[in-house]
Design an enzyme around this catalytic site. Structure first.
Site, PDB file in Angstrom:
ATOM      1  N   CYS A  42       8.527  56.922  56.777  1.00 41.52           N
ATOM      2  CA  CYS A  42       9.385  57.562  55.783  1.00 41.52           C
ATOM      3  C   CYS A  42       8.709  58.839  55.289  1.00 41.52           C
ATOM      4  O   CYS A  42       7.495  58.956  55.253  1.00 41.52           O
ATOM      5  CB  CYS A  42       9.629  56.614  54.611  1.00 41.52           C
ATOM      6  SG  CYS A  42      10.769  57.313  53.371  1.00 41.52           S
ATOM      7  N   ASP A  44       8.543  59.818  52.386  1.00 39.25           N
ATOM      8  CA  ASP A  44       8.052  59.580  51.019  1.00 39.25           C
ATOM      9  C   ASP A  44       6.604  60.056  50.846  1.00 39.25           C
ATOM     10  O   ASP A  44       5.740  59.740  51.662  1.00 39.25           O
ATOM     11  CB  ASP A  44       8.155  58.077  50.728  1.00 39.25           C
ATOM     12  CG  ASP A  44       7.980  57.756  49.260  1.00 39.25           C
ATOM     13  OD1 ASP A  44       6.923  58.102  48.694  1.00 39.25           O
ATOM     14  OD2 ASP A  44       8.894  57.152  48.681  1.00 39.25           O
ATOM     15  N   ARG A  46       4.333  59.108  49.016  1.00 39.02           N
ATOM     16  CA  ARG A  46       3.341  58.057  48.744  1.00 39.02           C
ATOM     17  C   ARG A  46       2.890  57.323  49.988  1.00 39.02           C
ATOM     18  O   ARG A  46       2.104  56.380  49.915  1.00 39.02           O
ATOM     19  CB  ARG A  46       3.930  57.041  47.747  1.00 39.02           C
ATOM     20  CG  ARG A  46       4.284  57.650  46.399  1.00 39.02           C
ATOM     21  CD  ARG A  46       5.181  56.730  45.604  1.00 39.02           C
ATOM     22  NE  ARG A  46       6.475  56.534  46.279  1.00 39.02           N
ATOM     23  CZ  ARG A  46       7.437  55.721  45.839  1.00 39.02           C
ATOM     24  NH1 ARG A  46       7.239  55.012  44.744  1.00 39.02           N
ATOM     25  NH2 ARG A  46       8.566  55.622  46.499  1.00 39.02           N
ATOM     26  N   HIS A  98       8.667  51.121  53.887  1.00 38.98           N
ATOM     27  CA  HIS A  98       7.886  50.771  52.689  1.00 38.98           C
ATOM     28  C   HIS A  98       8.779  50.215  51.594  1.00 38.98           C
ATOM     29  O   HIS A  98       9.932  50.628  51.439  1.00 38.98           O
ATOM     30  CB  HIS A  98       7.126  52.002  52.185  1.00 38.98           C
ATOM     31  CG  HIS A  98       8.009  53.097  51.681  1.00 38.98           C
ATOM     32  ND1 HIS A  98       8.189  53.347  50.338  1.00 38.98           N
ATOM     33  CD2 HIS A  98       8.783  54.000  52.332  1.00 38.98           C
ATOM     34  CE1 HIS A  98       9.019  54.362  50.200  1.00 38.98           C
ATOM     35  NE2 HIS A  98       9.413  54.770  51.384  1.00 38.98           N
ATOM     36  N   CYS A 101      11.445  52.088  48.806  1.00 44.54           N
ATOM     37  CA  CYS A 101      12.005  53.221  49.549  1.00 44.54           C
ATOM     38  C   CYS A 101      13.287  53.729  48.871  1.00 44.54           C
ATOM     39  O   CYS A 101      14.269  52.984  48.749  1.00 44.54           O
ATOM     40  CB  CYS A 101      12.299  52.818  50.994  1.00 44.54           C
ATOM     41  SG  CYS A 101      12.850  54.215  52.008  1.00 44.54           S
TER      42      CYS A 101
HETATM   43 CO    CO Z   1      11.153  55.755  51.822  1.00 43.36          CO
END
Ligand code: CO
Length: 212
Positions: A42, A44, A46, A98, A101
């Site tokens: 992803c 993302d 993090r 994750h 998400c």
């Molecule tokens: Co995500």
């Protein structure tokens, strides 16, 4: 939160640390790459792939998008898989989703998200595929976590559907496809232990792309 102005200073320190550790590090990487892993994750902020796996530049080929999707008409993801398997000869393909998400959470909401509707529909399609199992989970957070896991599993299936993965696997015995979930709340990775061989056998009844 990182400041824009700090980035180049951080970069110089990072270069020094790597050269202290291994003086030939960058000169060796200058000419070629030979990663064993393809990581599809992803976007993302993090979930930084190299950092969470403790890997260095040159160790992992990476593709990221919202909610770690592998869509058959996405020429970007498909090109990454084609190149990683066909040219770099990676031994493992990891689809890593994750918990927490935002893409999966958005797909669970009945809202018009504009341009994102088409992308997130892929996740709604996963929900429809497992609607009975998911609707039976009363706790909203538990249902959300399960959809994160099922989305990872289905994207693994989408990787296995590609011709380059099927053909290369039959010829060489690799790559193997793995589904991992990352927990942003504690930093831990977990292998969902998706049965690659079994899925490959099952989907080949319909999606077989290599001749026998
Ligand atoms: Co995500």
């Amino acid at each position: 939160m990182a400041r824009y102005e700090d980035v180049f200073e951080n970069n110089r320190k990072w270069v020094e640390r790597n050269i202290d550790r291994d003086p030939e590090f960058f000169s060796r990487l200058a000419t070629h790459q030979d990663p064993d892993l393809l990581f599809i994750g992803c976007a993302d902020s993090r979930v930084p792939p190299n950092e969470i796996m403790g890997l260095y530049p040159g160790d992992v080929f990476v593709h990221r998008n919202i909610a770690n999707l592998v869509v058959s008409t996405d020429i970007n993801a498909q090109s990454v898989i084609e190149y990683a398997v066909g040219q770099l000869d990676v031994k493992h393909i990891i689809v890593c989703g994750h918990y927490g998400c935002g893409g999966v959470a958005a797909a669970m909401q009945p809202a018009d998200l504009g341009l994102l509707n088409g992308w997130l529909r892929e996740i709604r399609d996963v929900y429809r595929l497992y609607q009975e199992e998911l609707d039976a989970i009363e706790d909203t957070d538990a249902r959300y976590r399960r959809l994160v896991e099922l989305n990872i599993q289905e994207q693994c299936v989408n990787v296995i559907k590609t011709a380059v993965v099927q053909k290369t696997y039959v010829r060489t015995g690799h790559p193997t496809v793995h589904g991992w979930v990352y927990d942003v709340s504690n930093g831990l990775l977990r292998d969902l232990e998706i049965p690659f061989g079994e899925i490959l056998g099952n989907i080949q009844e319909i999606y077989r792309l290599e001749e026998t």
